[in-house]
Design a protein around this motif. Structure first.
Motif, PDB file in Angstrom:
ATOM      1  N   PHE A 103      21.906  52.893  16.675  1.00 54.04           N
ATOM      2  CA  PHE A 103      22.320  52.150  15.547  1.00 54.04           C
ATOM      3  C   PHE A 103      23.369  53.041  14.599  1.00 54.04           C
ATOM      4  O   PHE A 103      24.259  52.287  13.888  1.00 54.04           O
ATOM      5  N   THR A 173      19.875  39.279  16.404  1.00 55.88           N
ATOM      6  CA  THR A 173      20.844  38.692  15.380  1.00 55.88           C
ATOM      7  C   THR A 173      20.096  37.937  14.417  1.00 55.88           C
ATOM      8  O   THR A 173      20.236  37.930  13.288  1.00 55.88           O
ATOM      9  N   ALA A 174      19.180  37.145  15.256  1.00 55.43           N
ATOM     10  CA  ALA A 174      18.327  35.959  14.361  1.00 55.43           C
ATOM     11  C   ALA A 174      17.494  37.026  13.305  1.00 55.43           C
ATOM     12  O   ALA A 174      17.441  36.314  12.282  1.00 55.43           O
ATOM     13  N   ARG A 176      18.159  39.642  12.061  1.00 55.74           N
ATOM     14  CA  ARG A 176      19.143  40.174  10.940  1.00 55.74           C
ATOM     15  C   ARG A 176      19.619  39.028   9.914  1.00 55.74           C
ATOM     16  O   ARG A 176      19.492  39.334   8.721  1.00 55.74           O
ATOM     17  N   THR A 177      19.704  37.817  10.665  1.00 50.65           N
ATOM     18  CA  THR A 177      20.329  36.812   9.658  1.00 50.65           C
ATOM     19  C   THR A 177      19.010  36.482   8.919  1.00 50.65           C
ATOM     20  O   THR A 177      19.265  35.978   7.810  1.00 50.65           O
ATOM     21  N   SER A 178      17.733  36.564   9.308  1.00 47.33           N
ATOM     22  CA  SER A 178      16.773  36.133   8.517  1.00 47.33           C
ATOM     23  C   SER A 178      16.325  37.500   7.451  1.00 47.33           C
ATOM     24  O   SER A 178      15.362  37.365   6.821  1.00 47.33           O
ATOM     25  N   GLY A 179      17.164  38.190   7.520  1.00 48.73           N
ATOM     26  CA  GLY A 179      16.948  39.378   6.522  1.00 48.73           C
ATOM     27  C   GLY A 179      16.221  40.659   6.625  1.00 48.73           C
ATOM     28  O   GLY A 179      15.604  41.266   6.004  1.00 48.73           O
ATOM     29  N   THR A 180      15.671  40.822   8.332  1.00 48.70           N
ATOM     30  CA  THR A 180      14.930  42.105   8.489  1.00 48.70           C
ATOM     31  C   THR A 180      15.587  43.142   8.412  1.00 48.70           C
ATOM     32  O   THR A 180      16.851  43.531   8.774  1.00 48.70           O
ATOM     33  N   SER A 181      15.114  44.587   7.874  1.00 50.77           N
ATOM     34  CA  SER A 181      15.514  45.458   7.523  1.00 50.77           C
ATOM     35  C   SER A 181      15.956  46.268   9.083  1.00 50.77           C
ATOM     36  O   SER A 181      15.332  45.776   9.630  1.00 50.77           O
ATOM     37  N   GLN A 188       9.684  46.333  15.281  1.00 46.40           N
ATOM     38  CA  GLN A 188       9.382  45.049  15.660  1.00 46.40           C
ATOM     39  C   GLN A 188       9.948  44.593  17.081  1.00 46.40           C
ATOM     40  O   GLN A 188       9.035  44.115  17.806  1.00 46.40           O
ATOM     41  N   HIS A 189      11.166  45.031  17.218  1.00 51.97           N
ATOM     42  CA  HIS A 189      11.724  44.422  18.191  1.00 51.97           C
ATOM     43  C   HIS A 189      12.268  45.248  19.332  1.00 51.97           C
ATOM     44  O   HIS A 189      11.907  45.461  20.581  1.00 51.97           O
TER      45      HIS A 189
END
Lengths: 281, 269
Positions: A103, A173-174, A176-181, A188-189
């Motif tokens: 990261f 990316t999905a 992140r776009t839905s606002g996951t920290s 989670q992923h």
């Protein structure tokens, strides 16, 4: 779960799993048994010196007349403790570092990657010996800590690469776009998706740790007596290997069976745990 | 009223090499805009820049305002609040858009739960399950209960794309960004997904940024288009005007190619 998996049972996979379970289960059972019962007092002189295997002494006796099988049983406990703790320490440090590197900004990532590469260039055993030598007394705890630190570099590098690959996926990316920290994305992923590969690597590390601890003990840097580490048993058997070969063979078999067992188990578990591999191949 | 997404003089560069140059356009609430051009023309990068998801190696200058908030240079915390309420993504490749290790229900549940929390209430248990199934039904998935229990590799490409759309809808965004959502699908599935997207966007009054290289597909679903070539917007305007009377050579070439393709199809039919 799916129809595909149900109609295509994997004979090879399950055999791997069962054999692994059997070997590891055996060592765990023996290790637990040593906590409540031992065939002989490990320090008691119970027979003649260097007697061959018999009904009374399954693996014979050592050069002082102590029961050898008792010591190998205790060795199982020590090996398991060493393996599990070293992998836990190495895994915790390694995964944390690896994820951070994946990261991090490019500069920090490069710096971490270079440091890890240098660390990995040193043999695990050498790093462990350095750590043990730097501490005042040789003890099981020091050996475990040393091995954990040495293993963490390998785990960190693997984690970094695996995590980077997952981070390229659209579902990240999905998310992140839905606002996951970013912590949410990690737990989670990223971690679930790298876990199948990582866990197999942990099993390899477990094997490495057990062998490395045996080596440290063989060199007198591991668990001090009366802890009957397999490495120390091997070292003690060195002088009598021609007259009483069982002294070298028995701990050797114990060591190899545990390492192979853990690897088979990890292989089998990976095939079960990963839905994309279920029923495939 | 301020447009939902406004891009003003956007420049994207990597190591000094220009990727997108002086791009400007805006999308009002409920408006549908197509971004078309060949691959490598900077369409997807523009969409990434709009939500602040650009890779670190790419430098962005200019002004991008999403839901009234300047995106370029904004801290991740601010962007996180913006994403998911203002804009959501649907991607080209439906397989990588879903996490292979999570069942469909879990993947759809996550944005639903987060959206609910943002609106100030907790969504969990059977209420959450009901919402998940309702969403799967809205994207016209057959047997939603079965699909909900499946892993992504157990359902078809078209179904995966519908799940991805459901995930985007779960955020209840004001702007839906669809990056070549039909490119990886076969022609019949493509038409179905387009119809679905079209219906959903109209029904919910969402704005749509539709990215594609496929002229007829774009013409079907959007009102206005921006034609991009090598990072530059060469033509902008209502779909009918741009495609009916193309001004720029590149647009003309695109239209001619699309017509030739249609002609060839009719000739063989």
């Amino acid at each position: 779960m799916s129809a595909v998996a149900a109609t295509a049972p994997r004979a090879r996979g399950s055999l791997t799993l069962w054999l692994g379970l059997l070997l590891v289960g055996l060592h765990i059972a023996v290790a637990l048994l040593t906590l409540v019962w031992l065939p002989y007092d490990p320090a008691a002189l119970t027979g003649g010196r260097l007697t061959p295997p018999s009904w009374e002494h399954w693996a014979g006796t050592d050069r002082l007349g102590r029961d050898f099988f008792t010591q190998i049983m205790i060795g199982s406990r020590i090996a398991l403790i060493v393996g599990i703790s070293a992998v836990a320490i190495g895994g915790l440090i390694g995964v944390t570092l690896g994820v951070l590197a994946a990261f991090a900004t490019r500069l920090l990532d490069d710096a971490l990657a270079a440091t890890l590469d240098i660390l990995i260039a040193f043999p695990t055993l050498l790093i462990a010996m350095l750590v043990v030598a730097a501490s005042d007394t040789a003890s099981l705890g020091t050996a475990v800590l040393a091995l954990g630190i040495a293993l963490s570099a390998i785990v960190a590098r693997l984690t970094r690469i695996l995590a980077k690959r997952v981070l390229l996926m659209d579902y990240i990316t999905a998310a992140r776009t839905s606002g996951t920290s970013w912590l949410g994305i990690v737990f989670q992923h990223v971690l679930p998706n790298i876990w199948p590969t990582l866990s197999v690597n942990f099993a390899l590390q477990f094997g490495l740790a057990v062998i490395a601890e045996a080596s440290l003990s063989y060199l007198g840097l591991g668990a001090p007596p009366p802890n009957a580490s397999w490495g120390r048993l091997l070292q003690e058997a060195q002088g009598t290997v021609y007259t009483a070969p069982i002294g070298a063979i028995a701990p050797g078999i114990a060591l190899v069976s545990l390492v192979i067992g853990v690897n088979l188990l990890a292989d089998g578990l990976r095939d079960i745990g990963d839905p994309t591999r279920r029923g495939s191949r | 009223m301020q447009p939902l997404l406004q891009i003003q003089d956007l420049n994207l560069t990597v190591d000094g090499k220009p990727l997108v140059t002086d791009l400007s356009f805006s999308i009002a609430a409920g408006e549908r805009l197509g971004l078309i051009g060949e691959s490598g023309s900077g369409k997807s990068l523009t969409a990434m820049a709009a939500t602040g998801l650009l890779p670190r190696a790419i430098t962005a200058t200019g002004a991008v305002t999403l839901g009234g908030q300047q995106v370029i240079g904004a801290p991740e915390r601010v962007l996180n609040g913006l994403r998911g309420t203002v804009a959501a993504f649907v991607f080209q490749e439906p397989l990588t858009a879903l996490d292979p290790l999570l069942r469909v229900a879990q993947q759809v549940a996550e944005p639903l739960r987060r959206r609910a929390r943002r609106d100030g209430h907790e969504l969990a248990g059977s209420a959450l399950q009901r919402e998940v199934l309702a969403l799967l039904e809205q994207v016209a998935l057959p047997q939603p209960e079965r699909i909900a229990r499946s892993y992504p590799n157990e359902i078809s490409g078209g179904q995966r794309q519908r799940v991805a759309i459901a995930m985007a809808l779960a955020c209840q965004p004001q702007l839906l960004i669809a990056d070549e959502p039909t490119t990886a699908l076969d022609v019949t599935t493509q038409a179905e997904i387009l119809k679905l997207l079209d219906g959903l966007v109209r029904e919910r009054g969402m704005a749509l940024l539709f990215i594609s290289h496929d002229l007829p597909v774009v013409a079907e679903i959007v009102e206005r288009v921006v034609v991009m070539q090598r990072g530059v917007a060469v033509e902008t305007g209502p779909v009918r005007e741009v495609f009916g009377a193309p001004q720029h050579d590149y647009t003309r070439a695109l239209v001619v190619a699309a017509k030739a393709f249609d002609g060839a199809l009719e000739g063989t039919a």
